[in-house]
Design an enzyme around this catalytic site. Structure first.
Site, PDB file in Angstrom:
ATOM      1  CB  SER A 119      -3.486   4.653   1.255  1.00 58.64           C
ATOM      2  OG  SER A 119      -3.453   5.978   0.768  1.00 58.64           O
TER       3      SER A 119
ATOM      4  CB  THR B 287       4.372   0.324  -4.515  1.00 61.96           C
ATOM      5  OG1 THR B 287       3.207   1.078  -4.486  1.00 61.96           O
ATOM      6  CG2 THR B 287       4.999   0.311  -3.177  1.00 61.96           C
TER       7      THR B 287
ATOM      8  CB  VAL C 169      -0.917   0.033   1.246  1.00 67.38           C
ATOM      9  CG1 VAL C 169      -1.764   1.295   1.260  1.00 67.38           C
ATOM     10  CG2 VAL C 169      -1.810  -1.199   1.288  1.00 67.38           C
ATOM     11  CB  CYS C 170       2.406   3.438  -1.982  1.00 66.09           C
ATOM     12  SG  CYS C 170       1.824   3.383  -3.672  1.00 66.09           S
ATOM     13  CB  SER C 171       0.483   8.209  -1.135  1.00 65.08           C
ATOM     14  OG  SER C 171       1.509   8.366  -2.060  1.00 65.08           O
TER      15      SER C 171
END
Length: 103
Positions: A41, A16, A9-11
């Site tokens: 996210s 990623t 999970v990234c912004s």
């Protein structure tokens, strides 16, 4: 080991994607059956309702979500990706981290 499902999970889900590619290459080189996916996210909670995951790794930019996710997804291992490994896009080390959490 049966197939492992690893969610990062990234912004935004974009930063990623390179790390996911490197992790998949590392998994393939080890003969490991792994599904590795990056999600933003903003959609993680909804996505994880329908997507089985063995481990949930959070990028450094969403570290503020760690406590909430550990409570919300208590049946899944949740951990932070080391900022060094994330910054270096070290797929081998992040894959090792995920596998160590799964057991």
């Amino acid at each position: 080991m049966s197939k492992v499902n690893i969610i990062l999970v990234c912004s935004a889900g974009m930063s990623t994607s390179l790390l996911v590619t490197k992790m998949q290459k590392a998994a393939e080189a080890r003969g490991l059956d792994a599904h590795i996916e990056a999600i933003a996210s903003s959609v993680a909670v909804d996505t994880l309702k329908d997507t089985p995951a063995d481990v949930l790794l959070l990028g450094p930019q969403v570290r503020f979500l760690e406590a909430d996710y550990k409570k919300r997804f208590n049946e899944i291992e949740v951990a932070m990706i080391s900022p060094q490994d994330y910054g270096m896009m070290n797929g081998e080390k992040v894959l090792d981290q995920a596998l160590s959490l799964i057991g």
